[in-house]
Design a protein around this motif. Structure first.
Motif, PDB file in Angstrom:
ATOM      1  N   UNK A   1     -51.099  67.337  75.766  1.00  0.00           N
ATOM      2  CA  UNK A   1     -51.715  67.779  74.419  1.00  0.00           C
ATOM      3  C   UNK A   1     -51.642  66.523  73.225  1.00  0.00           C
ATOM      4  N   UNK A   2     -51.224  65.505  73.859  1.00  0.00           N
ATOM      5  CA  UNK A   2     -51.257  64.457  73.065  1.00  0.00           C
ATOM      6  C   UNK A   2     -52.449  63.283  73.056  1.00  0.00           C
ATOM      7  N   UNK A   3     -53.089  63.012  71.994  1.00  0.00           N
ATOM      8  CA  UNK A   3     -54.339  62.289  72.296  1.00  0.00           C
ATOM      9  C   UNK A   3     -54.168  61.144  71.217  1.00  0.00           C
ATOM     10  N   UNK A   4     -54.649  59.996  71.602  1.00  0.00           N
ATOM     11  CA  UNK A   4     -54.523  58.506  70.879  1.00  0.00           C
ATOM     12  C   UNK A   4     -55.841  57.841  71.052  1.00  0.00           C
ATOM     13  N   UNK A   5     -56.225  57.239  70.066  1.00  0.00           N
ATOM     14  CA  UNK A   5     -57.517  56.412  70.423  1.00  0.00           C
ATOM     15  C   UNK A   5     -58.011  55.720  69.170  1.00  0.00           C
ATOM     16  N   UNK A   6     -59.248  54.991  69.423  1.00  0.00           N
ATOM     17  CA  UNK A   6     -59.708  54.172  68.130  1.00  0.00           C
ATOM     18  C   UNK A   6     -61.037  54.010  68.605  1.00  0.00           C
TER      19      UNK A   6
ATOM     20  N   UNK B   1     -62.709  50.193  61.524  1.00  0.00           N
ATOM     21  CA  UNK B   1     -62.076  50.611  62.730  1.00  0.00           C
ATOM     22  C   UNK B   1     -61.301  51.738  62.352  1.00  0.00           C
ATOM     23  N   UNK B   2     -61.351  52.902  63.317  1.00  0.00           N
ATOM     24  CA  UNK B   2     -60.418  54.160  63.100  1.00  0.00           C
ATOM     25  C   UNK B   2     -59.514  54.181  64.050  1.00  0.00           C
ATOM     26  N   UNK B   3     -58.103  54.339  63.854  1.00  0.00           N
ATOM     27  CA  UNK B   3     -57.453  54.858  64.627  1.00  0.00           C
ATOM     28  C   UNK B   3     -56.868  56.098  64.631  1.00  0.00           C
ATOM     29  N   UNK B   4     -56.702  56.796  65.623  1.00  0.00           N
ATOM     30  CA  UNK B   4     -56.547  58.405  65.456  1.00  0.00           C
ATOM     31  C   UNK B   4     -55.338  58.781  66.378  1.00  0.00           C
ATOM     32  N   UNK B   5     -54.753  59.924  65.995  1.00  0.00           N
ATOM     33  CA  UNK B   5     -53.886  60.671  66.978  1.00  0.00           C
ATOM     34  C   UNK B   5     -53.962  62.276  66.521  1.00  0.00           C
TER      35      UNK B   5
ATOM     36  N   UNK C   1     -53.532  68.631  64.565  1.00  0.00           N
ATOM     37  CA  UNK C   1     -54.818  68.184  63.790  1.00  0.00           C
ATOM     38  C   UNK C   1     -55.137  66.817  63.954  1.00  0.00           C
ATOM     39  N   UNK C   2     -56.233  66.450  63.704  1.00  0.00           N
ATOM     40  CA  UNK C   2     -56.620  64.898  63.728  1.00  0.00           C
ATOM     41  C   UNK C   2     -56.230  64.152  62.558  1.00  0.00           C
TER      42      UNK C   2
END
Length: 119
Positions: free
Chosen positions: A63-68, A80-84, A90-91
């Motif tokens: 259930x852990x998501x990481x991206x950009x 550039x958007x880095x998110x987790x 939540x986002x």
């Protein structure tokens, strides 16, 4: 004639008994297996001679998501958007910019043309 009917009936019964047993249907009352630890990884990027420059990458484990993701803006900057996302948190995003915004001077072309002359 009765003999032919008995032979046909026996052949049908034999065909039915020789067929494999059907598999049990997974439907109501039979829960489907659930992957409780989904994992994936993907990315893509586009950069061409027309000024398009954008991309995205993301990975997930459970259930852990990481991206950009990033995109070239019309003013010349790269956003550039880095998110987790961790479970139900939540986002959560961090937005950044590279480069300096450029606003070239606008020089409008005349839009009025004299009417045509005939004659």
């Amino acid at each position: 004639m009765a003999y032919k009917q008995v032979v046909v009936l026996a052949a049908l019964v034999g065909a039915v008994l020789a067929s494999p047993a059907p598999l049990p249907a997974l439907g109501y009352g039979h829960p489907q297996p659930v992957n409780t630890n989904p994992a994936y990884n993907f990315n893509y990027a586009v950069r061409d001679n027309f000024g398009n420059d954008f991309g995205h990458q993301e990975s997930r484990d459970g259930y852990n998501t990481r991206g950009s993701y990033y995109a070239q803006l019309p003013d010349g900057r790269l956003q550039k958007v880095d998110y987790t996302v961790q479970g139900d948190s939540g986002f959560v995003a961090q937005v950044g910019y590279q480069g300096q915004a450029q606003y070239p001077t606008y020089h409008p072309a005349p839009s009025y043309h004299s009417p045509p002359t005939y004659g």
